[in-house]
Design a protein around this motif. Sequence first.
Motif, short mmCIF file in Angstrom:
data_model
loop_
_atom_site.label_atom_id
_atom_site.label_comp_id
_atom_site.label_asym_id
_atom_site.label_seq_id
_atom_site.Cartn_x
_atom_site.Cartn_y
_atom_site.Cartn_z
N UNK A 40 -28.21 14.10 152.75
CA UNK A 40 -27.61 12.77 152.62
C UNK A 40 -26.12 12.78 152.92
N UNK A 41 -25.46 13.92 152.73
CA UNK A 41 -24.02 13.99 152.94
C UNK A 41 -23.63 14.11 154.42
N UNK A 42 -24.61 14.39 155.28
CA UNK A 42 -24.32 14.55 156.71
C UNK A 42 -24.20 13.20 157.40
N UNK A 43 -23.53 13.16 158.55
CA UNK A 43 -23.44 11.91 159.31
C UNK A 43 -24.84 11.43 159.73
N UNK A 44 -25.00 10.13 159.95
CA UNK A 44 -26.32 9.60 160.36
C UNK A 44 -26.81 10.28 161.64
N UNK A 45 -28.14 10.46 161.73
CA UNK A 45 -28.71 11.07 162.92
C UNK A 45 -29.68 12.18 162.56
N UNK A 46 -29.91 13.06 163.53
CA UNK A 46 -30.85 14.16 163.35
C UNK A 46 -30.31 15.27 162.46
N UNK A 47 -31.22 15.93 161.75
CA UNK A 47 -30.88 17.08 160.92
C UNK A 47 -31.98 18.13 161.10
N UNK A 48 -31.57 19.39 161.31
CA UNK A 48 -32.51 20.51 161.34
C UNK A 48 -32.48 21.15 159.95
N UNK A 49 -33.61 21.16 159.26
CA UNK A 49 -33.69 21.76 157.94
C UNK A 49 -34.51 23.04 158.03
N UNK A 50 -33.89 24.18 157.71
CA UNK A 50 -34.56 25.47 157.74
C UNK A 50 -34.56 26.04 156.33
N UNK A 51 -35.75 26.39 155.82
CA UNK A 51 -35.85 26.86 154.44
C UNK A 51 -36.87 27.98 154.34
N UNK A 52 -36.68 28.85 153.34
CA UNK A 52 -37.73 29.84 153.09
C UNK A 52 -38.79 29.24 152.17
N UNK A 53 -39.78 30.03 151.75
CA UNK A 53 -41.05 29.50 151.29
C UNK A 53 -40.95 28.45 150.18
N UNK A 54 -40.44 28.83 149.00
CA UNK A 54 -40.45 27.87 147.90
C UNK A 54 -39.44 26.75 148.13
N UNK A 55 -38.33 27.05 148.79
CA UNK A 55 -37.36 25.99 149.11
C UNK A 55 -38.01 24.96 150.03
N UNK A 56 -38.78 25.44 151.01
CA UNK A 56 -39.48 24.53 151.93
C UNK A 56 -40.51 23.69 151.18
N UNK A 57 -41.33 24.35 150.37
CA UNK A 57 -42.38 23.66 149.62
C UNK A 57 -41.79 22.56 148.74
N UNK A 58 -40.72 22.87 148.02
CA UNK A 58 -40.12 21.88 147.12
C UNK A 58 -39.49 20.72 147.90
N UNK A 59 -38.85 21.06 149.02
CA UNK A 59 -38.19 20.02 149.81
C UNK A 59 -39.18 19.07 150.46
N UNK A 60 -40.28 19.61 150.97
CA UNK A 60 -41.31 18.75 151.57
C UNK A 60 -41.82 17.74 150.55
N UNK A 61 -42.06 18.21 149.32
CA UNK A 61 -42.51 17.30 148.27
C UNK A 61 -41.49 16.22 147.97
N UNK A 62 -40.24 16.59 147.87
CA UNK A 62 -39.20 15.62 147.54
C UNK A 62 -38.97 14.63 148.67
#
Length: 397
Positions: free
Chosen positions: A371-393
């Motif tokens: 949310x703190x980034x400027x409007x537009x595209x964002x590449x989100x790279x995460x390892x396993x549990x970080x990815x799982x939690x972020x997808x849910x949120x």
Amino acid sequence: MAAGRLTAWLSRSSGLGRGGMIGGRVTLALDPRALRRLGQDRTVVLVTGTNGKTTTALMLTRALEALAEVAANSDGANMPDGVLAALAARPDAPYAVLEVDETYVPWVAQQLEPAMLVLLNLSRDQLDRVGEVRSTERDLRAAVAAMDKTVVVANCDDVLVTSAASAAAKPLWVGTGRRWTGDSTACPRCDGQIQNHDGHWSCGCGLARPEPAWALDGDLVRTPGGRHVDLDLRLPGDANRANAALALAAAQRLGVPPHTAAARLRTITDIGGRYRTIRRSRHSVRLMLAKNPAGWMETLRVLDEDTPVVVAVNAQEADGRDLSWLWDVHFERLRGRQVVVTGERGADLAVRLCYAEVPHWAEPDPVAAIDALPPGGVELVANYTAFRDLVGRLRGG
């Protein structure tokens, strides 16, 4: 089986999880031979390797669905509990495509006596979770040697995979042009130096790259008959094309024509949320998963060069507590980008990026980082549990 299904239902109903793991665990506790019973009278395919198990298993499942119903652990539950739950969920399916954690392949193969084993790659992972990669290769080699009726589809550009698969009675070699060589400088048989010449590798002890029956060439796969199949995948990167080449070879051996299989692979747009783009307020967020050095290398290659990157790292049990792998990832590729560090172990990642000379800033909450980034595209790279939690949120909001 009834007790396992009831336990799984209770887990889902109470919001504790999907139920596959606990349901399988209860079933195995009550009947240690349950996996053997459930695997009888099916054509079972096991898929294993450090990276790409879920992707390749889904590709092969999608291809085999052209023939009949397929039992599959598509949720990524790849230990014995999850394997059993997948078989129990579809007891009448004549085919089963099961991704299996490398360390459990010997036991699972002994129980299921698979018609086919697909060996993708072997590289270093979290030491505290899976152990040392050369030890894994030796265990797989012994397991393969005991599979006298199993067709082993193997990546001949991976030195460790070739060493393990060479013990097979029926190897089917696939050339993938694999680029990760960080764990292939020494021979797993004699510790001699591996020599590389124009894409072919060899050791003085005699271990060498076999001639592949199938080979990946850019976006094309060459078949044993010399024909070429255009992949035209909707998934990005060379790693996914390599996975597809192995899936096509396996599917053809099981009766699915390569062009039919390739057409079915083109329907895959994401893998459990990976590569999916989610719209959040002012941002379009592409979700990427990376868990170890080889996986991170491939992921960093497919990031859009002009898009800000949020990198999230946790170190829970499922991720591996040991974060030494951060120093094997070529984070220098992120120089010149807008980078935000987040996750439970964001401080460790920040130190690594400082040494990589990658300017960045930290935000403890991954969603707040987006949310703190400027409007537009964002590449989100995460390892396993970080990815799982972020997808849910992100799906929830």
